[in-house]
Scaffold this active site. Structure first.
Site, PDB file in Angstrom:
ATOM      1  CB  SER A   8       2.219   6.367  -5.157  1.00 56.65           C
ATOM      2  OG  SER A   8       1.568   5.093  -4.900  1.00 56.65           O
ATOM      3  CE1 TYR A  50      -1.681   7.231  -1.012  1.00 57.14           C
ATOM      4  CE2 TYR A  50      -1.362   5.484  -2.426  1.00 57.14           C
ATOM      5  CZ  TYR A  50      -1.170   6.427  -1.193  1.00 57.14           C
ATOM      6  OH  TYR A  50       0.401   6.657  -1.936  1.00 57.14           O
TER       7      TYR A  50
HETATM    8  P1  NAP Z   1       3.403   8.315   6.559  1.00 61.84           P
HETATM    9  O1  NAP Z   1       4.775   7.401   7.371  1.00 61.84           O
HETATM   10  O2  NAP Z   1       2.236   7.901   7.244  1.00 61.84           O
HETATM   11  O3  NAP Z   1       4.172   9.349   7.592  1.00 61.84           O
HETATM   12  C1  NAP Z   1       3.273  10.520   6.907  1.00 61.84           C
HETATM   13  C2  NAP Z   1       3.653  11.514   7.174  1.00 61.84           C
HETATM   14  O4  NAP Z   1       2.736  12.771   6.352  1.00 61.84           O
HETATM   15  C3  NAP Z   1       3.827  12.248   8.364  1.00 61.84           C
HETATM   16  O5  NAP Z   1       4.859  13.010   8.459  1.00 61.84           O
HETATM   17  C4  NAP Z   1       2.625  12.932   8.431  1.00 61.84           C
HETATM   18  O6  NAP Z   1       2.793  13.876   9.230  1.00 61.84           O
HETATM   19  C5  NAP Z   1       2.414  13.641   7.344  1.00 61.84           C
HETATM   20  N1  NAP Z   1       1.053  13.917   7.177  1.00 61.84           N
HETATM   21  C6  NAP Z   1       0.264  13.565   6.839  1.00 61.84           C
HETATM   22  N2  NAP Z   1      -0.930  14.273   6.146  1.00 61.84           N
HETATM   23  C7  NAP Z   1      -1.200  15.785   6.619  1.00 61.84           C
HETATM   24  C8  NAP Z   1      -0.815  16.603   6.232  1.00 61.84           C
HETATM   25  N3  NAP Z   1      -2.722  17.358   6.095  1.00 61.84           N
HETATM   26  N4  NAP Z   1      -0.462  17.997   6.120  1.00 61.84           N
HETATM   27  C9  NAP Z   1       0.889  18.047   6.754  1.00 61.84           C
HETATM   28  N5  NAP Z   1       1.509  16.777   6.842  1.00 61.84           N
HETATM   29  C10 NAP Z   1       0.421  15.552   6.968  1.00 61.84           C
HETATM   30  O7  NAP Z   1       3.536   8.056   5.114  1.00 61.84           O
HETATM   31  P2  NAP Z   1       4.705   7.562   4.197  1.00 61.84           P
HETATM   32  O8  NAP Z   1       4.710   6.504   3.896  1.00 61.84           O
HETATM   33  O9  NAP Z   1       6.003   7.959   4.699  1.00 61.84           O
HETATM   34  O10 NAP Z   1       4.354   8.616   3.221  1.00 61.84           O
HETATM   35  C11 NAP Z   1       5.335   9.894   2.257  1.00 61.84           C
HETATM   36  C12 NAP Z   1       4.864   9.682   0.519  1.00 61.84           C
HETATM   37  O11 NAP Z   1       4.813   8.503   0.247  1.00 61.84           O
HETATM   38  C13 NAP Z   1       3.735   9.971   0.825  1.00 61.84           C
HETATM   39  O12 NAP Z   1       2.639  10.953  -0.036  1.00 61.84           O
HETATM   40  C14 NAP Z   1       2.545   8.487   0.458  1.00 61.84           C
HETATM   41  O13 NAP Z   1       1.784   8.378  -0.613  1.00 61.84           O
HETATM   42  C15 NAP Z   1       4.309   8.462  -0.571  1.00 61.84           C
HETATM   43  N6  NAP Z   1       4.089   6.366  -0.564  1.00 61.84           N
HETATM   44  C16 NAP Z   1       4.163   5.794   0.296  1.00 61.84           C
HETATM   45  C17 NAP Z   1       4.598   4.353   0.096  1.00 61.84           C
HETATM   46  C18 NAP Z   1       4.122   3.446   1.076  1.00 61.84           C
HETATM   47  O14 NAP Z   1       4.637   2.334   0.750  1.00 61.84           O
HETATM   48  N7  NAP Z   1       4.516   3.932   2.397  1.00 61.84           N
HETATM   49  C19 NAP Z   1       4.142   4.527  -1.085  1.00 61.84           C
HETATM   50  C20 NAP Z   1       3.938   5.334  -2.091  1.00 61.84           C
HETATM   51  C21 NAP Z   1       3.989   6.298  -2.586  1.00 61.84           C
HETATM   52  P3  NAP Z   1       2.594  13.776  11.779  1.00 61.84           P
HETATM   53  O15 NAP Z   1       3.718  12.450  11.896  1.00 61.84           O
HETATM   54  O16 NAP Z   1       2.991  15.184  11.714  1.00 61.84           O
HETATM   55  O17 NAP Z   1       1.290  13.632  11.595  1.00 61.84           O
END
Ligand code: NAP
Length: 248
Positions: free
Chosen positions: A143, A156
């Site tokens: 991130s 985080y």
């Molecule tokens: P999200 O919409 O909250 O989705 C999270 C995903 O991770 C879901 O598929 C969830 O599964 C899964 N998950 C969470 N905890 C888990 C665990 N312990 N074991 C297995 N699966 C798990 O998140 P996102 O925004 O797509 O983010 C994805 C990645 O990008 C993350 O690493 C996040 O830190 C990074 N990121 C996101 C942003 C942003 O702005 N969105 C920015 C920078 C980085 P379930 O649906 O089954 O719960």
């Protein structure tokens, strides 16, 4: 012909948001895909069906990436089902935000376990067979916060900063066997993770982003597909920013 024809990918956290977009984009590029999820079985199945409709193999695996026993079980099931994994995308991640002085130990530990230890342990299980094959791609989703820090996200930011250091270290350790290790660092992307951010804060994020908007999951997925592709063969230990210019 896709650039990833004949490859098998594992994407953690593939049921929603960025992980789902990555799983679909890898399949569009020709890869079969193992999709990991934690609790969203329906959405994971739906993503797998979309991939199967593209003519690729897709299976879903419930596992908490922070739990070593569940990681072991998932990896051995995937090996049974697909025979191999050449591309690993460590995407699953969580936030538990609080200003540091109010952050309790479980909030700290859950985020470190899921966002840093989980990717490390999954990589440890899959890197050896990749090195024996002489080809592999490990792509960690970190991130912008891992590089610049963020108020209320000491856990985080530490995990994501650690993931960048892990990426660079493993890039050095695995390079001799043609296994590359890179990271993609999204800025603020439109997913469930950012849907709880108050409108006022989102306005501030837009104003701090030269491109003036949040990113889309597909824009992160495109960077992952590039890193997995033959075109990125000489790239290892790199972090690709996908943040609209928010942090350079
Ligand atoms: P999200 O919409 O909250 O989705 C999270 C995903 O991770 C879901 O598929 C969830 O599964 C899964 N998950 C969470 N905890 C888990 C665990 N312990 N074991 C297995 N699966 C798990 O998140 P996102 O925004 O797509 O983010 C994805 C990645 O990008 C993350 O690493 C996040 O830190 C990074 N990121 C996101 C942003 C942003 O702005 N969105 C920015 C920078 C980085 P379930 O649906 O089954 O719960």
């Amino acid at each position: 012909m896709g650039v990833l024809d004949g490859k098998v990918s594992l994407v953690t956290g593939a049921s929603r948001g960025i992980g789902r977009a990555i799983a679909i984009a890898l399949a569009e590029a020709g890869s079969d895909v193992a999709l990991n999820y934690l609790s969203s079985e329906g959405p994971a199945l739906e993503a797998a069906k979309m991939i199967q409709a593209l003519g690729r193999k897709a299976e879903i695996y419930k596992a908490n990436v922070a739990n070593p026993a569940e990681d072991d079980e998932m990896v051995s099931k995937i090996m049974d089902d697909f025979g191999t994994v050449q591309i690993v995308v460590n995407n699953a991640g969580i936030t538990r935000d609080k200003s540091f002085l109010k952050m309790d130990r479980p909030m700290w530990q859950d985020v470190i376990d899921t966002n840093l230890t989980g990717p490390a342990m999954i990589t440890q299980r899959l890197a050896q067979p990749m090195m024996e094959m002489g080809w592999g791609r490990i792509i960690n989703i970190t991130s912008v916060v891992g590089a610049m820090g963020n108020f209320g996200q000491a856990n985080y930011a530490s995990a994501k900063g650690g993931l960048i250091s892990l990426t660079k270290t493993l890039a050095r350790e695995f390079a001799r066997k043609n296994v590359t290790v890179n990271a993609v660092a999204p800025g603020f992307i439109e997913t469930d993770m950012t849907s709880q951010v108050p409108d006022k804060a989102l306005d501030q994020i837009r104003s701090l982003t030269p491109l003036g908007r949040l990113g889309k999951p597909e824009e992160v997925a495109a960077a992952v597909v590039f890193l997995a592709s033959p075109a990125a063969a000489f790239i290892t230990g790199s972090v690709i920013d996908v943040n609209g210019g928010m942090y350079m």
